[in-house]
Design a protein around this motif. Structure first.
Motif, PDB file in Angstrom:
ATOM      1  N   PRO A   1       0.825  -1.204   0.000  1.00 50.65           N
ATOM      2  CA  PRO A   1       0.000   0.000   0.000  1.00 50.65           C
ATOM      3  C   PRO A   1       0.864   1.261   0.000  1.00 50.65           C
ATOM      4  O   PRO A   1       2.068   1.208   0.270  1.00 50.65           O
ATOM      5  CB  PRO A   1      -0.792  -0.118   1.303  1.00 50.65           C
ATOM      6  N   LEU A   2       0.228   2.375  -0.316  1.00 56.31           N
ATOM      7  CA  LEU A   2       0.898   3.666  -0.232  1.00 56.31           C
ATOM      8  C   LEU A   2       0.785   4.171   1.211  1.00 56.31           C
ATOM      9  O   LEU A   2      -0.310   4.209   1.774  1.00 56.31           O
ATOM     10  CB  LEU A   2       0.209   4.655  -1.179  1.00 56.31           C
ATOM     11  N   VAL A   3       1.914   4.540   1.794  1.00 62.77           N
ATOM     12  CA  VAL A   3       1.905   5.044   3.167  1.00 62.77           C
ATOM     13  C   VAL A   3       1.947   6.568   3.129  1.00 62.77           C
ATOM     14  O   VAL A   3       2.869   7.155   2.549  1.00 62.77           O
ATOM     15  CB  VAL A   3       3.103   4.501   3.975  1.00 62.77           C
ATOM     16  N   ILE A   4       0.937   7.196   3.700  1.00 69.07           N
ATOM     17  CA  ILE A   4       0.906   8.659   3.770  1.00 69.07           C
ATOM     18  C   ILE A   4       1.093   9.072   5.218  1.00 69.07           C
ATOM     19  O   ILE A   4       0.317   8.705   6.100  1.00 69.07           O
ATOM     20  CB  ILE A   4      -0.421   9.214   3.214  1.00 69.07           C
ATOM     21  N   ASP A   5       2.167   9.803   5.465  1.00 73.02           N
ATOM     22  CA  ASP A   5       2.515  10.240   6.824  1.00 73.02           C
ATOM     23  C   ASP A   5       2.023  11.671   6.981  1.00 73.02           C
ATOM     24  O   ASP A   5       2.421  12.564   6.231  1.00 73.02           O
ATOM     25  CB  ASP A   5       4.041  10.163   6.992  1.00 73.02           C
ATOM     26  N   VAL A   6       1.119  11.904   7.945  1.00 67.81           N
ATOM     27  CA  VAL A   6       0.453  13.210   8.042  1.00 67.81           C
ATOM     28  C   VAL A   6       1.003  14.071   9.181  1.00 67.81           C
ATOM     29  O   VAL A   6       0.376  15.038   9.597  1.00 67.81           O
ATOM     30  CB  VAL A   6      -1.081  13.064   8.175  1.00 67.81           C
ATOM     31  N   ARG A   7       2.203  13.732   9.661  1.00 67.18           N
ATOM     32  CA  ARG A   7       2.812  14.569  10.709  1.00 67.18           C
ATOM     33  C   ARG A   7       3.428  15.836  10.101  1.00 67.18           C
ATOM     34  O   ARG A   7       3.419  16.041   8.888  1.00 67.18           O
ATOM     35  CB  ARG A   7       3.881  13.752  11.445  1.00 67.18           C
ATOM     36  N   GLU A   8       4.017  16.631  10.952  1.00 62.91           N
ATOM     37  CA  GLU A   8       4.744  17.821  10.504  1.00 62.91           C
ATOM     38  C   GLU A   8       6.151  17.389  10.039  1.00 62.91           C
ATOM     39  O   GLU A   8       6.677  16.361  10.507  1.00 62.91           O
ATOM     40  CB  GLU A   8       4.871  18.826  11.653  1.00 62.91           C
ATOM     41  N   PRO A   9       6.796  18.187   9.158  1.00 65.39           N
ATOM     42  CA  PRO A   9       8.118  17.784   8.645  1.00 65.39           C
ATOM     43  C   PRO A   9       9.149  17.526   9.752  1.00 65.39           C
ATOM     44  O   PRO A   9       9.952  16.592   9.640  1.00 65.39           O
ATOM     45  CB  PRO A   9       8.531  18.982   7.774  1.00 65.39           C
ATOM     46  N   ASN A  10       9.131  18.324  10.822  1.00 66.16           N
ATOM     47  CA  ASN A  10      10.137  18.105  11.878  1.00 66.16           C
ATOM     48  C   ASN A  10       9.911  16.792  12.614  1.00 66.16           C
ATOM     49  O   ASN A  10      10.854  16.189  13.132  1.00 66.16           O
ATOM     50  CB  ASN A  10      10.164  19.292  12.856  1.00 66.16           C
TER      51      ASN A  10
ATOM     52  N   GLN B   1      -3.564   9.664  -8.559  1.00 62.85           N
ATOM     53  CA  GLN B   1      -3.151   8.534  -9.411  1.00 62.85           C
ATOM     54  C   GLN B   1      -3.023   7.236  -8.628  1.00 62.85           C
ATOM     55  O   GLN B   1      -2.887   6.179  -9.204  1.00 62.85           O
ATOM     56  CB  GLN B   1      -1.846   8.851 -10.165  1.00 62.85           C
ATOM     57  N   HIS B   2      -3.059   7.343  -7.287  1.00 63.94           N
ATOM     58  CA  HIS B   2      -2.950   6.132  -6.460  1.00 63.94           C
ATOM     59  C   HIS B   2      -4.318   5.648  -5.991  1.00 63.94           C
ATOM     60  O   HIS B   2      -4.397   4.832  -5.088  1.00 63.94           O
ATOM     61  CB  HIS B   2      -2.071   6.395  -5.233  1.00 63.94           C
ATOM     62  N   LYS B   3      -5.366   6.134  -6.600  1.00 64.94           N
ATOM     63  CA  LYS B   3      -6.711   5.836  -6.095  1.00 64.94           C
ATOM     64  C   LYS B   3      -7.013   4.333  -6.084  1.00 64.94           C
ATOM     65  O   LYS B   3      -7.824   3.866  -5.296  1.00 64.94           O
ATOM     66  CB  LYS B   3      -7.771   6.579  -6.912  1.00 64.94           C
ATOM     67  N   GLU B   4      -6.344   3.579  -6.955  1.00 66.47           N
ATOM     68  CA  GLU B   4      -6.603   2.134  -6.997  1.00 66.47           C
ATOM     69  C   GLU B   4      -5.859   1.401  -5.870  1.00 66.47           C
ATOM     70  O   GLU B   4      -6.178   0.270  -5.547  1.00 66.47           O
ATOM     71  CB  GLU B   4      -6.143   1.551  -8.348  1.00 66.47           C
ATOM     72  N   ARG B   5      -4.844   2.057  -5.318  1.00 66.35           N
ATOM     73  CA  ARG B   5      -4.020   1.376  -4.308  1.00 66.35           C
ATOM     74  C   ARG B   5      -4.628   1.523  -2.915  1.00 66.35           C
ATOM     75  O   ARG B   5      -5.342   2.478  -2.632  1.00 66.35           O
ATOM     76  CB  ARG B   5      -2.625   2.011  -4.261  1.00 66.35           C
ATOM     77  N   ALA B   6      -4.279   0.580  -2.060  1.00 64.93           N
ATOM     78  CA  ALA B   6      -4.625   0.751  -0.650  1.00 64.93           C
ATOM     79  C   ALA B   6      -3.729   1.841  -0.066  1.00 64.93           C
ATOM     80  O   ALA B   6      -2.576   2.008  -0.482  1.00 64.93           O
ATOM     81  CB  ALA B   6      -4.415  -0.554   0.093  1.00 64.93           C
ATOM     82  N   ILE B   7      -4.278   2.594   0.871  1.00 63.01           N
ATOM     83  CA  ILE B   7      -3.522   3.666   1.517  1.00 63.01           C
ATOM     84  C   ILE B   7      -3.490   3.398   3.017  1.00 63.01           C
ATOM     85  O   ILE B   7      -4.487   2.975   3.605  1.00 63.01           O
ATOM     86  CB  ILE B   7      -4.181   5.040   1.246  1.00 63.01           C
ATOM     87  N   ILE B   8      -2.329   3.664   3.605  1.00 66.34           N
ATOM     88  CA  ILE B   8      -2.230   3.585   5.069  1.00 66.34           C
ATOM     89  C   ILE B   8      -1.830   4.959   5.585  1.00 66.34           C
ATOM     90  O   ILE B   8      -0.801   5.514   5.176  1.00 66.34           O
ATOM     91  CB  ILE B   8      -1.206   2.523   5.495  1.00 66.34           C
TER      92      ILE B   8
ATOM     93  N   GLY C   1     -13.632  10.212   2.620  1.00 67.96           N
ATOM     94  CA  GLY C   1     -14.635  11.181   2.182  1.00 67.96           C
ATOM     95  C   GLY C   1     -14.352  11.717   0.787  1.00 67.96           C
ATOM     96  O   GLY C   1     -15.255  12.178   0.086  1.00 67.96           O
ATOM     97  N   MET C   2     -13.073  11.654   0.370  1.00 72.38           N
ATOM     98  CA  MET C   2     -12.708  12.141  -0.962  1.00 72.38           C
ATOM     99  C   MET C   2     -12.780  11.037  -2.005  1.00 72.38           C
ATOM    100  O   MET C   2     -12.425  11.256  -3.162  1.00 72.38           O
ATOM    101  CB  MET C   2     -11.290  12.717  -0.928  1.00 72.38           C
ATOM    102  N   GLY C   3     -13.192   9.849  -1.593  1.00 71.21           N
ATOM    103  CA  GLY C   3     -13.410   8.787  -2.575  1.00 71.21           C
ATOM    104  C   GLY C   3     -12.308   7.744  -2.645  1.00 71.21           C
ATOM    105  O   GLY C   3     -12.367   6.841  -3.489  1.00 71.21           O
TER     106      GLY C   3
END
Ligand SMILES: [Fe+2]
Length: 348
Positions: free
Chosen positions: A260-269, A298-305, A323-325
Motif C-alpha cells: 500500500p501507499l503510506v501517507i505520513d500526516v505529521r509535521e516535517p520536523n 493517481q494512487h486511487k486504486e491502491r490501498a492507503i495507510i 470522504g474524498m473517494g
C-alpha cells in the motif's frame, strides 16, 4: 524541596495550577485554558515569575487547551506524555520521567485510563492527578481512548501507593472542592472503594454519560494543533468507521506483493525526528491533506495507510481520504510510537 504553590487560577470547574521555584522564579503551569491566557500572563508578571514549562496532563476533550498559544507567547516548553497526539509538544515524558522547573523536580506518573496519554505529577506533599482521580470520583473512561481497567490500575497501583497524607489536586471538580488526600480517597472514593477491577469496569460501563457538547470541535484541534479548519474535520461516526491495522499488520502488507501507499500526516520536523518514518512513505501534513490530495489521485486504486505519531491525526486523515473517494484506506493504530516500540525499521 521548597516550592511556591498558588491557589487554583481559574476559580471554576476546570482547574489550572501554578507551581514555582522560589530560588529561580521559574514556574510551571498545569492545564491552562485558552480563555484565561491573559489572566495567567498577568499573574506571572505580578509575581515576577518566568514561565518555564507548561504541562497538559492529557489531551482534553472538554475545553480548548491554552498551551499551544501560551507556549508561542512565552517560549515556555510544552510537556506531555509520549502518547499525546499533538505535534506541538516540545518534551515527551513517560512513567518515571522527572520534570525539572528551576530547583523543583516533579516525578511523572503515567496514569492512563481517562485517556492513553494521562499523566499525574508528584512533587513534595502533593500530586496533580489530571482527570484520572477526581475528588470523590474518577474521570470518564468511555471516549478518546479511555479504558476503565487501565484507570483502576493507575489509581490503585500508581496513586494509592503514595503516602496517605499526599494532597490531591485534580484537573476538574464540579462540587466546589479544592483538594483531597490520597488517604481520604482510598477510604472514601465511592467509585473505587471496596471494588475489584472487574467491578469497577462494570460500574463505569453502566454509567452511560451523554457525550460532552461539541466534543469533536474541541478534541480535534487539541489533538492536531490545527485551529483554522474545523469545518473540514470528519465527525465521530466517520472516525469510528476508519479501519485500524496494527504495526505488524502494516509491516506484513508492505512486504507483500501489492504494498500500500503510506501517507505520513505529521509535521516535517516530526517526520525527520526521533521516531523516524516508514521507508517510502509520502509526507503530507494533516493541515495540507485536503489541498494536496490531488497529488495522490493517481494512487486511487491502491490501498492507503495513514500514519502519524500516535494514530489520532492519521485516523482523521483516513476519514478525510475516504470522504474524498479513496476506497481502501487504513490507519496505523497507535502510530509511529507503536511502530518503534515493535522495533520495526525506520528511516531518519
Ligand atoms: Fe479530561
Amino acid at each position: 524541596m521548597t516550592m511556591l504553590n498558588f491557589p487554583e487560577l481559574n476559580c471554576g470547574k476546570c482547574k489550572t495550577y501554578l507551581v514555582a521555584c522560589p530560588a529561580t522564579r521559574k514556574a510551571l503551569l498545569i492545564d491552562p485554558l485558552r480563555e484565561h491566557l491573559s489572566r495567567y500572563l498577568a499573574f506571572l508578571a505580578y509575581h515576577q515569575l518566568k514561565l518555564d514549562a507548561i504541562v497538559d496532563t492529557h489531551t482534553h476533550a472538554d475545553h480548548p487547551t491554552g498551551s499551544f498559544q501560551l507556549k508561542e507567547l512565552t517560549r515556555a516548553r510544552l510537556v506531555m506524555h509520549r502518547r499525546a497526539p499533538a505535534p506541538a509538544v516540545d518534551e515527551h515524558v513517560e512513567q518515571g520521567s522527572s520534570l525539572a522547573v528551576g530547583e523543583i523536580t516533579l516525578e511523572v506518573l503515567h496514569t492512563p485510563g481517562h485517556t492513553p496519554d494521562s499523566i499525574s505529577l508528584h512533587a513534595g506533599d502533593r500530586v496533580f492527578t489530571g482527570d484520572v482521580l477526581l475528588i470523590g470520583g474518577t474521570g470518564r473512561a468511555d471516549f478518546a481512548g479511555g479504558d476503565a481497567g487501565q484507570q483502576y490500575d493507575s489509581i490503585t497501583e500508581r496513586l494509592f501507593v503514595l503516602p496517605d497524607a499526599t494532597l490531591v489536586f485534580p484537573a476538574h471538580d464540579y462540587r466546589g472542592n479544592t483538594h483531597t488526600t490520597i488517604g481520604w480517597e482510598k477510604r472514601h472514593n465511592p467509585r473505587i472503594m471496596g471494588r475489584t477491577r472487574a467491578q469497577y469496569v462494570a460500574l463505569m460501563a453502566s454509567l452511560n454519560f451523554p457525550m460532552p457538547d461539541k466534543i469533536q470541535e474541541v478534541l480535534q484541534p487539541n489533538q492536531s494543533a490545527i485551529e483554522d479548519d474545523k469545518a473540514k474535520f470528519p465527525d465521530l461516526a466517520q472516525l469510528n468507521k476508519v479501519r485500524q491495522l496494527t504495526a505488524n499488520e502494516v509491516c506484513a502488507l508492505l512486504a507483500g506483493p501489492h504494498p500500500p501507499l503510506v501517507i505520513d500526516v505529521r509535521e516535517p520536523n516530526e517526520y525527520d525526528g526521533p521516531l523516524g518514518h516508514i521507508a517510502g512513505s509520502m509526507l503530507i501534513p494533516l493541515r495540507e491533506l485536503a489541498s494536496q490530495a490531488g497529488g495522490i489521485e493517481q494512487h486511487k486504486e491502491r490501498a492507503i495507510i495513514a500514519v502519524c505519531r500516535s494514530g489520532v491525526r492519521s485516523t482523521t486523515a483516513a476519514a478525510i481520504l475516504e470522504g474524498m473517494g479513496f476506497e481502501t484506506v487504513y490507519n496505523l493504530k497507535d502510530g509511529m510510537i507503536e511502530w518503534n516500540d515493535h522495533k520495526l525499521p525506520v528511516e531518519r
